[in-house]
Design an enzyme around this catalytic site. Structure first.
Site, PDB file in Angstrom:
ATOM      1  N   GLY A  73      11.981 -19.070  -4.606  1.00 23.17           N
ATOM      2  CA  GLY A  73      12.075 -17.618  -4.529  1.00 23.17           C
ATOM      3  C   GLY A  73      10.929 -16.908  -5.236  1.00 23.17           C
ATOM      4  N   ASN A 153      20.995  -9.979  -8.446  1.00 31.14           N
ATOM      5  CA  ASN A 153      21.442 -11.236  -9.034  1.00 31.14           C
ATOM      6  C   ASN A 153      22.321 -11.053 -10.263  1.00 31.14           C
ATOM      7  OD1 ASN A 153      18.619 -10.370  -9.628  1.00 31.14           O
ATOM      8  ND2 ASN A 153      18.836 -11.818 -11.319  1.00 31.14           N
ATOM      9  N   GLN A 181      19.649 -14.016  -3.444  1.00 28.31           N
ATOM     10  CA  GLN A 181      21.095 -14.073  -3.711  1.00 28.31           C
ATOM     11  C   GLN A 181      21.938 -13.831  -2.465  1.00 28.31           C
ATOM     12  OE1 GLN A 181      22.666 -15.049  -6.444  1.00 28.31           O
ATOM     13  NE2 GLN A 181      20.859 -15.218  -7.741  1.00 28.31           N
ATOM     14  N   SER A 201      15.615 -18.957  -1.424  1.00 24.58           N
ATOM     15  CA  SER A 201      15.420 -20.113  -2.297  1.00 24.58           C
ATOM     16  C   SER A 201      16.507 -21.161  -2.063  1.00 24.58           C
ATOM     17  CB  SER A 201      15.454 -19.640  -3.749  1.00 24.58           C
ATOM     18  OG  SER A 201      15.389 -20.742  -4.627  1.00 24.58           O
ATOM     19  N   GLY A 202      16.134 -22.432  -2.151  1.00 31.48           N
ATOM     20  CA  GLY A 202      17.077 -23.521  -1.888  1.00 31.48           C
ATOM     21  C   GLY A 202      18.170 -23.684  -2.935  1.00 31.48           C
ATOM     22  N   CYS A 327      17.962 -13.087 -24.180  1.00 31.83           N
ATOM     23  CA  CYS A 327      17.647 -13.787 -25.421  1.00 31.83           C
ATOM     24  C   CYS A 327      16.961 -15.110 -25.163  1.00 31.83           C
ATOM     25  CB  CYS A 327      18.910 -14.038 -26.220  1.00 31.83           C
ATOM     26  SG  CYS A 327      19.601 -12.517 -26.829  1.00 31.83           S
TER      27      CYS A 327
HETATM   28  C1  LIG Z   1      16.751 -16.994  -8.630  1.00 26.35           C
HETATM   29  C2  LIG Z   1      16.122 -15.778  -8.064  1.00 26.35           C
HETATM   30  C3  LIG Z   1      14.740 -15.738  -7.797  1.00 26.35           C
HETATM   31  C4  LIG Z   1      13.818 -16.884  -8.131  1.00 26.35           C
HETATM   32  O1  LIG Z   1      14.020 -17.981  -7.285  1.00 26.35           O
HETATM   33  P1  LIG Z   1      13.453 -19.419  -7.749  1.00 26.35           P
HETATM   34  O2  LIG Z   1      13.670 -20.279  -6.556  1.00 26.35           O
HETATM   35  O3  LIG Z   1      14.246 -19.833  -8.928  1.00 26.35           O
HETATM   36  O4  LIG Z   1      12.007 -19.234  -8.050  1.00 26.35           O
HETATM   37  C5  LIG Z   1      14.216 -14.603  -7.236  1.00 26.35           C
HETATM   38  N1  LIG Z   1      14.996 -13.547  -6.947  1.00 26.35           N
HETATM   39  C6  LIG Z   1      16.325 -13.539  -7.177  1.00 26.35           C
HETATM   40  C7  LIG Z   1      17.129 -12.347  -6.813  1.00 26.35           C
HETATM   41  C8  LIG Z   1      16.931 -14.655  -7.752  1.00 26.35           C
HETATM   42  O5  LIG Z   1      18.233 -14.641  -8.002  1.00 26.35           O
END
Ligand SMILES: *Cc1c(COP(=O)(O)O)cnc(C)c1O
Length: 394
Positions: A73, A153, A181, A201-202, A327
């Protein structure tokens, strides 16, 4: 250590589904060929990637030629923004996004600002919803891109993507959405929604980490991200992550096949969690939109509580969750998303995100609420602010 783990952090990552792992395994060993070579084991891999690309294209209503595999992602978001900026700089240097985007978008925007681009960060309302009038008013003749996430997210709010797409289209501005998401959870049609670029994203959907894709509408002038070989139609060089791509496609296929059932199961548990917390824990605020909300997201702020202490105590009971502050990155700043929906710093600090899966049971949900009640009470009893509050309210 608790003897049983209750995992309620599926927005952070998900376990690889067994069927996904099974689909991937042969590509580590006997099917190891480089897809660019010409002997038959390689040709088979090339075909497997083609099939995966077609499968994924179908899940968002497009064709295979518009799907580009990436390393996740963050890479997809970076590519969409940086490459558009570079390719469309002749038209203008203005980008519109929101205050609640993932850091993969926000920090890329900050990078672009350092390189002469101007970024408008749209406000959201108290539920995290983008204001369409404000969006339309922000569009200028030099606006080259609108980037608004499909679903948030942290608080789970699902944005009015189809309406945003229509506005972008009407004004001739490119539209990118971070759908990490939402992908496989919400219905996505890049044509009906006028989406020009979409990131997924996978590892957020039961697939492996380190693989994702960027959809780029045919005709969008976007520059190569990585230069080298001719992979991904010369736009993203590097030997394909064959196992990752196979896993991503399998995970997407399964998630979409079971989408209705998964959504129903998750909504039931989600609403049970929300109802019990609202009823049984005082001074709790549900964050995010009540209706337009991801089926697996619960996010609450508890007054007079420090989020990190809550997480540590939940961990002591085997519960994995996440809080509204960053944090982990060594900063004590509360989440930019919670501040953007108007929460005061001290309230944002006492936030908790529970993201469930279709495997989450009612018993687990009840155990989490029971534990939470106990923990919140314990922490409040240690809080001088809470003591003052109770004294003054008497
Ligand atoms: C997790 C996330 C990403 C990043 O994806 P990765 O595959 O971990 O690099 C980007 N955008 C949102 C909204 C996410 O939840």
């Amino acid at each position: 250590m608790a003897d049983k783990i209750i995992y309620m952090d599926n927005a952070a990552t998900t376990p690889v589904r067994p069927e996904v792992l099974a689909a991937m395994l042969p590509y580590f060993t006997e099917k190891f060929g480089n897809p660019s070579s010409i002997y038959s084991i390689s040709a088979e891999n090339k075909n497997a990637i083609t099939t995966a690309r077609e499968m994924i294209a179908g899940t968002i209503g497009t064709t295979a030629e518009n799907i580009y595999f990436t390393a996740g992602g963050s890479e997809s978001d970076n590519w969409a923004l940086k490459a558009t900026a570079e390719a469309y700089v002749g038209k203008g240097k203005h980008i519109i996004t929101t205050k609640i985007e993932h850091h993969a978008v926000l920090h890329t925007c900050e990078y672009l600002e350092k390189h002469g681009f101007e970024v408008t960060y749209l406000d959201v309302d108290e539920n995290g919803m983008v204001d369409l009038k404000q969006l339309e008013a922000a569009i200028r003749p030099d606006t080259i891109l609108i980037s608004v996430m499909f679903a948030n997210n942290e608080i789970g709010t699902v944005e009015p993507i189809e309406k945003i797409g229509a506005i972008a289209n009407e004004h001739g501005v490119l539209f990118h959405t971070d759908a990490v998401q939402a992908y496989t959870k919400e219905n996505i049609d890049v044509e009906a929604m006028h989406i020009d670029m979409l990131s997924a994203s996978g590892h957020k959907i039961g697939g492996p980490k380190g693989v994702g894709f960027l959809y780029i509408r045919k005709g969008v002038k976007i520059r190569s991200l990585i230069h080298g070989g001719a992979q991904e139609r010369r736009r993203r060089a590097g030997t394909e992550n064959v196992t990752g791509i196979i896993g991503l496609a399998k995970a997407a296929e399964l998630a979409i096949l079971d989408q209705k059932e998964i959504t129903e199961k998750e909504k039931k548990i989600r609403d049970h969690l929300i109802a019990r917390i609202e009823k049984e824990i005082p001074y709790a605020r549900l964050n995010g939109d009540r209706e337009k909300r991801l089926a697996n997201n619960v996010n609450f702020s508890f007054r007079f509580i420090e989020g990190e202490s809550m997480l540590i105590m939940l961990d002591g009971k085997g519960i994995c969750a996440s809080s509204g502050s960053a944090c982990t990155s060594g900063s004590l700043d509360p989440s930019h998303v919670l501040l953007a929906i108007g929460l005061a710093h001290e309230i944002a600090h006492g936030s908790l995100r529970l993201t469930i899966s279709d495997k989450t049971t009612q018993e687990e949900a009840d155990f989490v609420v029971d534990s939470l009640k106990e923990i919140v009470e314990k922490l409040r009893n240690m809080s001088p602010l809470y003591e003052d509050f109770i004294k003054n309210s008497k």
